[in-house]
Design an enzyme around this catalytic site. Structure first.
Site, short mmCIF file in Angstrom:
data_model
loop_
_atom_site.label_atom_id
_atom_site.label_comp_id
_atom_site.label_asym_id
_atom_site.label_seq_id
_atom_site.Cartn_x
_atom_site.Cartn_y
_atom_site.Cartn_z
N LEU A 168 26.28 50.10 39.37
CA LEU A 168 26.65 51.48 39.65
C LEU A 168 25.52 52.11 40.46
CD1 LEU A 168 27.91 52.72 36.14
CD2 LEU A 168 29.32 52.03 38.08
N ASP A 169 25.87 53.01 41.37
CA ASP A 169 24.84 53.74 42.08
C ASP A 169 23.98 54.51 41.08
OD1 ASP A 169 25.83 52.87 44.51
OD2 ASP A 169 27.03 54.68 44.85
N GLN A 170 22.74 54.74 41.46
CA GLN A 170 21.82 55.46 40.57
C GLN A 170 22.37 56.82 40.17
OE1 GLN A 170 17.76 55.41 41.86
NE2 GLN A 170 17.13 57.11 40.55
N THR A 202 25.42 57.66 39.72
CA THR A 202 26.68 57.56 39.00
C THR A 202 26.43 57.23 37.53
OG1 THR A 202 27.74 56.71 41.01
CG2 THR A 202 28.93 56.39 38.93
#
Length: 224
Positions: free
Chosen positions: A51-53, A55
């Site tokens: 997951l993106d940071q 998110t």
């Protein structure tokens, strides 16, 4: 705060807080040592997706190498169904449907959606308004492109609230990027497993008007 949502002999499903990187950075150790510390065990874990940071939400960590390999195939073959929540700003070009297009990288490292469809990102979504200028979106990505959801929603003229890359105008006034990995569904050992966890951080996610709308998305796998 990091939380174990489900503990299976082969994997953990965890809640990743917002602004925690899955990989080690100069400022943070990465998610695996944080989970090991949380469960009080230094047994190896395998990161099988990311997951993106910015998110928050559900993340799967394999507890053994054979399971990591199986998850690798499941994600690669798009056999794991994922659902996200987002709060957007602006007036979208459409309020539900599919967003389809190729993606290309721009000079500043961002991505943008094209009109061509040679190898497109495909994103399904439904949305509902809960306050003037804000919509709650339930998103079902059918492909797994980098920044796919963030770019798709921006292409509608309704970027994600607080997104530092794709909505810098409203980033500073928001307390987080309002993108959350909400639910997962997949087959494991001939059983259909479903996991969901609502967001635990963010003023607008926790606002009662948003919570009332979120109740409509309790079983996201029934909505697409």
């Amino acid at each position: 705060m990091l939380e174990i949502i489900s503990e299976h002999p082969d994997f953990y499903v965890i809640y990743k807080p917002v602004n925690i990187s899955v990989h080690q950075t100069a400022e943070q150790p990465g998610i695996i040592p944080l989970v090991q510390q949380h469960v009080g065990c230094q047994a190896p874990l395998w990161l099988v997706h990311r997951l993106d940071q910015v998110t928050s939400g559900l993340l799967v960590l394999a507890r053994n190498q054979p399971s990591a390999q199986i998850f690798g195939r499941l994600f690669s073959d798009q056999q794991i169904t994922k659902y996200y929540l987002a709060i957007t700003t602006g007036r979208p070009k459409k309020k539900q449907g599919k967003i389809i297009g190729d993606m290309t990288k721009t000079r500043n490292g961002n991505w943008k959606l094209l009109h061509t469809k040679h190898n497109p990102a495909i994103t399904e979504f439904v949305s509902t308004g809960f306050l003037p200028g804000k919509r709650l979106c339930l998103i079902h990505p059918l492909t797994g492109k980098t920044h796919q959801i963030r770019v798709a929603l921006k292409s509608l003229g309704a970027p994600i609230l607080g997104d530092p890359r794709y909505s810098p105008k409203n980033h500073e006034s928001a307390d987080r990027c309002y993108l959350h990995a909400y639910a997962l569904q997949f087959n494991w050992q001939e059983k259909r497993l479903s996991y969901s966890c609502p967001p635990k951080e963010g003023h607008w996610f926790l606002a009662q008007t948003c919570q009332d709308k979120l109740a409509c998305y309790d079983a996201p796998w029934n909505l697409f």
